[in-house]
Design an enzyme around this catalytic site. Structure first.
Site, PDB file in Angstrom:
ATOM      1  N   ASP A  12     -49.658 -35.652 -45.893  1.00 44.63           N
ATOM      2  CA  ASP A  12     -48.631 -35.568 -44.845  1.00 44.63           C
ATOM      3  C   ASP A  12     -47.647 -36.735 -44.930  1.00 44.63           C
ATOM      4  OD1 ASP A  12     -47.430 -34.339 -42.663  1.00 44.63           O
ATOM      5  OD2 ASP A  12     -48.601 -35.510 -41.213  1.00 44.63           O
ATOM      6  N   ASN A  14     -44.228 -36.332 -46.169  1.00 39.16           N
ATOM      7  CA  ASN A  14     -43.125 -36.160 -47.126  1.00 39.16           C
ATOM      8  C   ASN A  14     -41.766 -36.105 -46.432  1.00 39.16           C
ATOM      9  OD1 ASN A  14     -44.941 -35.914 -49.188  1.00 39.16           O
ATOM     10  ND2 ASN A  14     -44.781 -33.696 -49.369  1.00 39.16           N
ATOM     11  N   TRP A  17     -40.557 -39.436 -45.081  1.00 39.01           N
ATOM     12  CA  TRP A  17     -40.226 -40.324 -46.214  1.00 39.01           C
ATOM     13  C   TRP A  17     -38.845 -39.962 -46.768  1.00 39.01           C
ATOM     14  CZ3 TRP A  17     -38.885 -40.227 -51.327  1.00 39.01           C
ATOM     15  CH2 TRP A  17     -39.139 -41.388 -52.096  1.00 39.01           C
ATOM     16  N   ARG A  25     -35.274 -34.202 -46.121  1.00 29.76           N
ATOM     17  CA  ARG A  25     -36.720 -33.927 -46.126  1.00 29.76           C
ATOM     18  C   ARG A  25     -37.173 -33.432 -47.498  1.00 29.76           C
ATOM     19  NH1 ARG A  25     -39.814 -33.371 -41.759  1.00 29.76           N
ATOM     20  NH2 ARG A  25     -40.983 -31.750 -42.848  1.00 29.76           N
ATOM     21  N   HIS A  29     -40.370 -34.094 -50.301  1.00 28.94           N
ATOM     22  CA  HIS A  29     -41.311 -33.152 -50.937  1.00 28.94           C
ATOM     23  C   HIS A  29     -41.297 -33.354 -52.452  1.00 28.94           C
ATOM     24  CE1 HIS A  29     -42.222 -31.260 -47.212  1.00 28.94           C
ATOM     25  NE2 HIS A  29     -41.014 -30.768 -47.016  1.00 28.94           N
ATOM     26  N   THR A  58     -51.028 -22.258 -42.626  1.00 31.24           N
ATOM     27  CA  THR A  58     -50.574 -20.989 -42.035  1.00 31.24           C
ATOM     28  C   THR A  58     -49.516 -21.248 -40.961  1.00 31.24           C
ATOM     29  OG1 THR A  58     -52.567 -21.145 -40.651  1.00 31.24           O
ATOM     30  CG2 THR A  58     -52.655 -19.589 -42.470  1.00 31.24           C
ATOM     31  N   LEU A 122     -62.857 -31.258 -63.594  1.00 33.68           N
ATOM     32  CA  LEU A 122     -62.398 -31.442 -62.203  1.00 33.68           C
ATOM     33  C   LEU A 122     -61.884 -30.107 -61.691  1.00 33.68           C
ATOM     34  CD1 LEU A 122     -61.285 -33.141 -59.752  1.00 33.68           C
ATOM     35  CD2 LEU A 122     -59.201 -33.461 -61.095  1.00 33.68           C
ATOM     36  N   ARG A 172     -56.121 -38.370 -44.668  1.00 38.12           N
ATOM     37  CA  ARG A 172     -54.829 -37.881 -44.185  1.00 38.12           C
ATOM     38  C   ARG A 172     -53.848 -39.030 -44.194  1.00 38.12           C
ATOM     39  NH1 ARG A 172     -52.962 -33.601 -39.777  1.00 38.12           N
ATOM     40  NH2 ARG A 172     -50.727 -33.858 -40.075  1.00 38.12           N
ATOM     41  N   ARG A 178     -54.923 -36.252 -36.875  1.00 35.17           N
ATOM     42  CA  ARG A 178     -55.428 -34.932 -36.499  1.00 35.17           C
ATOM     43  C   ARG A 178     -55.733 -34.115 -37.748  1.00 35.17           C
ATOM     44  NH1 ARG A 178     -49.915 -34.659 -34.100  1.00 35.17           N
ATOM     45  NH2 ARG A 178     -48.522 -33.858 -35.699  1.00 35.17           N
ATOM     46  N   GLU A 191     -66.612 -38.050 -44.176  1.00 31.18           N
ATOM     47  CA  GLU A 191     -66.072 -39.360 -43.774  1.00 31.18           C
ATOM     48  C   GLU A 191     -64.541 -39.252 -43.777  1.00 31.18           C
ATOM     49  OE1 GLU A 191     -68.255 -41.408 -42.740  1.00 31.18           O
ATOM     50  OE2 GLU A 191     -69.973 -40.331 -43.604  1.00 31.18           O
TER      51      GLU A 191
HETATM   52  C1  IPE Z   1     -50.481 -30.483 -42.303  1.00 34.22           C
HETATM   53  O1  IPE Z   1     -49.320 -31.184 -42.061  1.00 34.22           O
HETATM   54  C2  IPE Z   1     -50.255 -29.488 -43.387  1.00 34.22           C
HETATM   55  C3  IPE Z   1     -50.058 -30.034 -44.722  1.00 34.22           C
HETATM   56  C4  IPE Z   1     -50.103 -31.277 -45.077  1.00 34.22           C
HETATM   57  C5  IPE Z   1     -49.808 -29.048 -45.724  1.00 34.22           C
HETATM   58  P1  IPE Z   1     -48.315 -30.763 -40.917  1.00 34.22           P
HETATM   59  O2  IPE Z   1     -47.192 -31.705 -40.984  1.00 34.22           O
HETATM   60  O3  IPE Z   1     -47.993 -29.330 -41.022  1.00 34.22           O
HETATM   61  O4  IPE Z   1     -49.176 -30.985 -39.605  1.00 34.22           O
HETATM   62  P2  IPE Z   1     -48.713 -31.110 -38.101  1.00 34.22           P
HETATM   63  O5  IPE Z   1     -47.867 -29.908 -37.789  1.00 34.22           O
HETATM   64  O6  IPE Z   1     -47.941 -32.370 -37.966  1.00 34.22           O
HETATM   65  O7  IPE Z   1     -49.982 -31.162 -37.318  1.00 34.22           O
HETATM   66  C1  IPE Z   2     -46.516 -32.607 -45.574  1.00 36.96           C
HETATM   67  O1  IPE Z   2     -45.406 -33.351 -45.271  1.00 36.96           O
HETATM   68  C2  IPE Z   2     -46.228 -31.560 -46.588  1.00 36.96           C
HETATM   69  C3  IPE Z   2     -46.164 -30.195 -46.050  1.00 36.96           C
HETATM   70  C4  IPE Z   2     -46.499 -29.797 -44.851  1.00 36.96           C
HETATM   71  C5  IPE Z   2     -45.693 -29.203 -46.965  1.00 36.96           C
HETATM   72  P1  IPE Z   2     -44.489 -32.965 -44.049  1.00 36.96           P
HETATM   73  O2  IPE Z   2     -43.428 -32.044 -44.533  1.00 36.96           O
HETATM   74  O3  IPE Z   2     -45.287 -32.441 -42.919  1.00 36.96           O
HETATM   75  O4  IPE Z   2     -43.866 -34.355 -43.689  1.00 36.96           O
HETATM   76  P2  IPE Z   2     -43.616 -34.927 -42.246  1.00 36.96           P
HETATM   77  O5  IPE Z   2     -44.937 -34.940 -41.545  1.00 36.96           O
HETATM   78  O6  IPE Z   2     -42.646 -34.006 -41.572  1.00 36.96           O
HETATM   79  O7  IPE Z   2     -43.068 -36.276 -42.477  1.00 36.96           O
HETATM   80 MG    MG Z   3     -46.181 -33.353 -41.307  1.00 35.29          MG
END
Ligand code: IPE
Ligand code: IPE
Ligand code: MG
Length: 224
Positions: A12, A14, A17, A25, A29, A58, A122, A172, A178, A191
């Protein structure tokens, strides 16, 4: 020292960043893909058997279409470019989640799984269109349909993750504590490490630090 078989990661941060560094955004990615490649390489070096990466939930369908399309085009490029290298490195690729993407991406995913099916160093599980609650409900429906008794063991044996040991470690990144509907059944004794760093900034030293910390944890599994 705890044995280590399976590391799961919620990649999480991307988007944040990318926005911070390049006002986009999608650039985040793009950068996140490089971290994926790095972490796969380190997992091989560390002799980790299973690496599960949460790439698309999903719930992520609620995002703007342009971002979703960009994510899938990145994934397509990544697989097209790296599949041969993965295969050479004895990596098995498995998709967890329902493959309901474009015809082209579905086929590419199926082809990638087939090509690497016999590999054994792996196993990289890519969670795509994955949601834990759906997975559990569908599994129970399947058991009922086949008139198989609903037990913990039978549920475990019929999830996407059948034949895969539960994660030892869940990481995470992205400064959010979460689970976001990821592997709810499978992480009951995992863990968990929440990191402030955003996924594109996650480095080898962060990963190794977690692996070392994990090895020293007293895992009770309910015992004392
Ligand atoms: C969880 O991240 C899903 C992935 C990393 C693919 P999200 O960015 O979707 O989670 P929430 O919505 O902040 O909980
Ligand atoms: C997680 O990064 C990757 C995917 C859910 C695809 P996010 O896109 O959720 O990045 P933030 O949380 O918005 O920074
Ligand atoms: Mg996110």
């Amino acid at each position: 020292m705890n044995p280590l078989n399976h590391v799961a990661i919620i990649m999480d941060g991307n988007g944040r960043w990318g926005l911070k560094k390049h006002n986009s955004r999608n650039k985040g990615h793009r950068a996140g893909i490089d971290t994926v490649e790095k972490i796969i390489k380190i997992s091989l070096e560390q002799k980790i058997k299973y690496l599960t990466l949460f790439a698309f939930s999903t719930e992520n369908w609620k995002r703007p279409k342009t971002e979703i399309n960009y994510l899938f085009s990145l994934l397509e490029n990544f697989l097209e470019k790296k599949l041969i290298k993965f295969d050479k490195n004895n990596i098995k690729l498995k998709i967890i989640g329902k493959k309901n993407f474009s015809y082209k991406l579905n086929n590419l995913l199926i082809k990638s799984e087939k090509k690497t099916l016999k590999n054994s160093k792996l196993q990289v599980n890519l969670a795509l269109n994955y949601g834990s609650k759906k997975e559990i409900v569908n599994t129970i429906k399947k058991l009922n349909k086949k008139k198989i008794k609903v037990t913990e063991q039978n549920i475990t044996k019929n999830l996407y993750t059948k034949n895969i040991p539960d994660p030892d470690i869940l990481i995470r990144t992205g400064n959010t504590n979460r689970l976001s509907n990821f592997l709810l059944w499978q992480v009951s004794y995992t863990e968990i490490f929440f990191l402030k760093k955003l996924w594109p900034d996650f480095e080898k030293k962060d990963f190794i630090k977690i692996l070392n910390k994990y090895k020293k944890i007293k895992r009770n599994f309910g015992e004392i």
